[in-house]
Write an enzyme that holds these catalytic residues in place. Structure first.
Site, PDB file in Angstrom:
ATOM      1  N   LYS A 192       0.811  -1.230   0.000  1.00  0.00           N
ATOM      2  CA  LYS A 192       0.000   0.000   0.000  1.00  0.00           C
ATOM      3  C   LYS A 192       0.847   1.284   0.000  1.00  0.00           C
ATOM      4  O   LYS A 192       0.551   2.212  -0.757  1.00  0.00           O
ATOM      5  CB  LYS A 192      -0.975  -0.019   1.190  1.00  0.00           C
ATOM      6  N   THR A 194       3.592   1.841  -1.365  1.00  0.00           N
ATOM      7  CA  THR A 194       4.074   2.039  -2.740  1.00  0.00           C
ATOM      8  C   THR A 194       2.952   2.596  -3.614  1.00  0.00           C
ATOM      9  O   THR A 194       3.153   3.547  -4.383  1.00  0.00           O
ATOM     10  CB  THR A 194       4.584   0.703  -3.319  1.00  0.00           C
ATOM     11  N   LYS A 226       0.755  -7.414  -8.754  1.00  0.00           N
ATOM     12  CA  LYS A 226      -0.224  -6.579  -8.052  1.00  0.00           C
ATOM     13  C   LYS A 226       0.191  -5.101  -8.131  1.00  0.00           C
ATOM     14  O   LYS A 226      -0.609  -4.228  -8.486  1.00  0.00           O
ATOM     15  CB  LYS A 226      -0.293  -7.028  -6.588  1.00  0.00           C
ATOM     16  N   GLY A 357      38.677  16.979  10.254  1.00  0.00           N
ATOM     17  CA  GLY A 357      37.688  17.664  11.088  1.00  0.00           C
ATOM     18  C   GLY A 357      37.980  19.141  11.225  1.00  0.00           C
ATOM     19  O   GLY A 357      38.973  19.655  10.692  1.00  0.00           O
ATOM     20  N   CYS A 384      44.273  15.087   6.801  1.00  0.00           N
ATOM     21  CA  CYS A 384      43.962  16.512   6.924  1.00  0.00           C
ATOM     22  C   CYS A 384      44.130  16.968   8.379  1.00  0.00           C
ATOM     23  O   CYS A 384      45.256  17.085   8.829  1.00  0.00           O
ATOM     24  CB  CYS A 384      42.584  16.810   6.332  1.00  0.00           C
ATOM     25  N   HIS A 510      43.018  14.681   1.054  1.00  0.00           N
ATOM     26  CA  HIS A 510      42.055  13.625   1.388  1.00  0.00           C
ATOM     27  C   HIS A 510      42.175  12.464   0.397  1.00  0.00           C
ATOM     28  O   HIS A 510      41.480  12.464  -0.620  1.00  0.00           O
ATOM     29  CB  HIS A 510      40.628  14.174   1.335  1.00  0.00           C
ATOM     30  N   GLU A 512      40.945   9.664   0.596  1.00  0.00           N
ATOM     31  CA  GLU A 512      39.691   8.882   0.541  1.00  0.00           C
ATOM     32  C   GLU A 512      38.780   9.287  -0.607  1.00  0.00           C
ATOM     33  O   GLU A 512      37.931   8.513  -1.035  1.00  0.00           O
ATOM     34  CB  GLU A 512      38.946   8.972   1.886  1.00  0.00           C
TER      35      GLU A 512
HETATM   36  N1  GLN Z   1      40.340  22.247  10.059  1.00  0.00           N
HETATM   37  C1  GLN Z   1      41.522  21.982   9.297  1.00  0.00           C
HETATM   38  C2  GLN Z   1      41.761  23.034   8.238  1.00  0.00           C
HETATM   39  O1  GLN Z   1      40.848  23.734   7.835  1.00  0.00           O
HETATM   40  C3  GLN Z   1      41.460  20.601   8.683  1.00  0.00           C
HETATM   41  C4  GLN Z   1      40.363  20.424   7.682  1.00  0.00           C
HETATM   42  C5  GLN Z   1      40.043  18.983   7.371  1.00  0.00           C
HETATM   43  O2  GLN Z   1      40.388  18.087   8.130  1.00  0.00           O
HETATM   44  N2  GLN Z   1      39.363  18.757   6.274  1.00  0.00           N
HETATM   45  O3  GLN Z   1      42.849  23.186   7.771  1.00  0.00           O
END
Ligand code: GLN
Length: 554
Positions: A192, A194, A226, A357, A384, A510, A512
């Site tokens: 239903k 769907t 159905k 981060g 990073c 990065h 990744e």
């Molecule tokens: N905060 C750090 C910077 O701006 C690292 C950034 C991150 O890890 N992408 O350089």
């Protein structure tokens, strides 16, 4: 000249998080494996101009493309599945659409007309959709519409699809993904939701051409018929999207359901050949038949939402699979780590990865984790902010730079070993102003990085404002932390390594973002390998100590 590219729109109904991105990527993989040139675009209905300013808790990681676009994490899946880079044009948000239309209005480009959602916003959505087709590079473009049908935010996108379906010389179909929930008490799968979801699409004037039904259990006999009957669709265009053991199984599950053939029939395209998926199948075989297991700790501060580190987690899977190693990722909150508990928390690990981060929260836990990895010779990869933590830690504990820090966290630090890049100093706006996208890097001969990449010239993607302060480079190199990757254009330090350690690498970029199923990233491959060596050493030591305990007791 109208473009000859054909479009597949992917919409979602009933609930969010059904995996439209994975279905889109899997379909794209099958079409690519048949010899078509395919790309995937994501339209996101939120008002942020891009996800760069979003906290990872909101929608998970921000994925960065070669051309420096900060995009939705689904673009990461697209690249990992297709092994083809995406670009700014592959991710469009409502914010970007409105920004463009409003800027044009301010320029007076609408010549006194009232600017409205229809036609001005929908025209701009259609223009962005067609941009990829107009490049002439693709046979097929899959455009995924974020959100769920029925959301207020999605309406202009669905309206744009409705208009495009009627546009002469625009060849497109709509694949709608819904959920068939399982009611445990009655043991039934229900269709239903769907039916309602398709009704909702029909209210907006869009008849889906294909339905994919996400389900926990195999659909019993008769369910497809159905649904087909109620939703004006041929039974063979009702596709079962069964929960999979891994996302990498989904292309094969979709092939079993003949989704690729249904799509090609509807688009009047040739099957060309059977999908060439030898590498993909080999990857899956290795993934499911590991010869060794290792434990890698991922130290981050957004670990409550694992999507915050999506590309890292997938890169680890790719790299492990390459060596038939199953990696158990141990997610550790950096705020939970301190000098007292660090060895208890990190001893069971064969490798330590300190995540990227921003901001102060959890930073000391990350630095403590780096110290543990360096002193105890546990393989380490810092990405990073993780690399910046490695620099801070080395400054404080090896060079004796008391209170060394990044000026991001401690602007008055006596040792600003990580500091704001020159080009960043005058920037006041946050959106899209970091050092973003691909930059070249020269790798030093005979370094760990060189061993991994097997070449000197590399290019990697960035997303940061701060960098290694070259004023301190000589001090670092004298004591054993060397810069083994340098940007040849401006001398920025891109990779650091520590001597007399089995494997200690920090990358300002990065890696990744560039790991894919068919091409796992060299740094991740070597990091996992080093962790596997560590695991054998650790296991043989602990089995020795066990023997000793037994001997002592006897
Ligand atoms: N905060 C750090 C910077 O701006 C690292 C950034 C991150 O890890 N992408 O350089």
């Amino acid at each position: 000249m109208p473009s000859s590219a054909k479009y597949i729109f992917v919409t979602g109904g009933v609930t969010s998080s059904l995996g439209k991105g994975i279905i889109a990527a899997s379909l794209a993989k099958l079409l690519q494996a048949r010899g078509y040139s395919v790309t995937i675009q994501k339209l996101d209905p939120y008002i942020n101009v891009d996800p760069g300013t979003l906290n990872p808790y909101e929608h998970g990681e921000c994925f960065v493309t070669e051309d420096g676009a900060e995009t939705d994490l689904d673009l990461g899946h697209y690249e990992r599945f297709l092994n083809v880079p995406t670009s700014q044009a592959n991710n469009v948000t409502t914010g970007r659409i409105y920004q463009y239309v409003i800027n044009k209005e301010r320029e007076g480009a609408y010549l006194g007309k009232t600017v409205q959602v229809i036609p001005h916003i929908t025209d701009e959505i259609k223009r962005r959709i067609k941009l990829l087709g107009n490049t002439g590079k693709y046979d097929i473009i899959i455009t995924e519409i974020g959100g769920t049908v029925g959301d207020i935010e999605s309406l202009p996108y669905i309206e744009a699809v409705r208009q495009l379906k009627w546009e002469p010389n625009f060849d497109c179909i709509v694949l709608h993904l819904t959920l068939v929930p399982y009611l445990a008490t009655s043991g039934e799968l229900k269709t239903k939701p769907t039916q309602h979801s398709v009704k909702q699409l029909l209210e907006s004037g869009v008849q889906p051409d294909i339905l994919a039904l996400r389900t926990e259990h195999r659909l019993p006999e008769g369910v497809k018929e159905k649904v087909a009957l109620f939703c004006n669709i041929a039974p063979k265009a009702v596709i079962q999207a069964l929960d999979a053991e891994t996302i990498y199984d989904v292309p094969l599950l979709m092939q079993e359901e003949e989704l690729d053939k249904v799509v090609l029939d509807k688009l009047n395209l040739d099957y060309k050949k059977e999908p060439e998926l030898t590498n993909w199948k080999e990857f899956l075989f290795k993934l499911k038949n590991p010869k060794q297991k290792v434990k890698i700790g991922l130290i981050g501060k957004y670990i409550e939402l694992k999507d915050s580190y999506k590309s890292i987690a997938e890169s680890i899977i790719h790299a492990g699979t390459k060596n038939q190693i199953q990696v158990e990722l141990v997610w550790i909150h950096s705020e939970d780590i301190d000098e007292k508990n660090v060895s208890i928390l990190l001893t069971p690990l064969d490798g330590i990865l300190v995540a990227p981060g921003f901001g102060e929260r959890g930073i000391e836990g990350k630095i403590t984790a780096v110290k543990y990895a360096r002193e105890n010779k546990v393989p380490f990869l810092g990405i990073c902010l993780g690399m910046q933590c490695a620099v801070i830690e080395f400054g404080r504990n090896v060079l004796g730079f008391t209170d060394a820090h990044s000026t991001e966290m401690y602007p008055e630090t006596p040792y600003p070993v990580i500091y704001l890049m020159e080009e960043q100093r005058s920037i006041t706006k946050k959106g899209g102003t970091m050092r973003l996208g691909a930059y070249p890097c020269k790798v030093k001969a005979d370094s760990l990085a060189h061993q991994a990449y097997g070449k000197i010239d590399i290019s990697e993607r960035h997303r940061h404002r701060y960098e290694f302060n070259n004023k301190y480079l000589a001090d670092y190199e004298k004591q054993g932390m060397t810069a083994t990757g340098i940007n040849p254009e401006n001398n920025l330090v891109e990779i650091v390594e520590v001597a007399n350690h089995p494997w200690f690498v920090g990358a300002q970029f990065h890696p990744e973002y560039k790991s894919t199923v068919t091409e796992p990233h060299p740094l991740f491959i070597d990091f996992v390998k080093a962790s596997a060596v560590q695991s054998s050493v650790y296991n043989s030591q602990s089995s020795n100590s066990q023997t000793q305990t037994v001997n002592l007791k006897s």
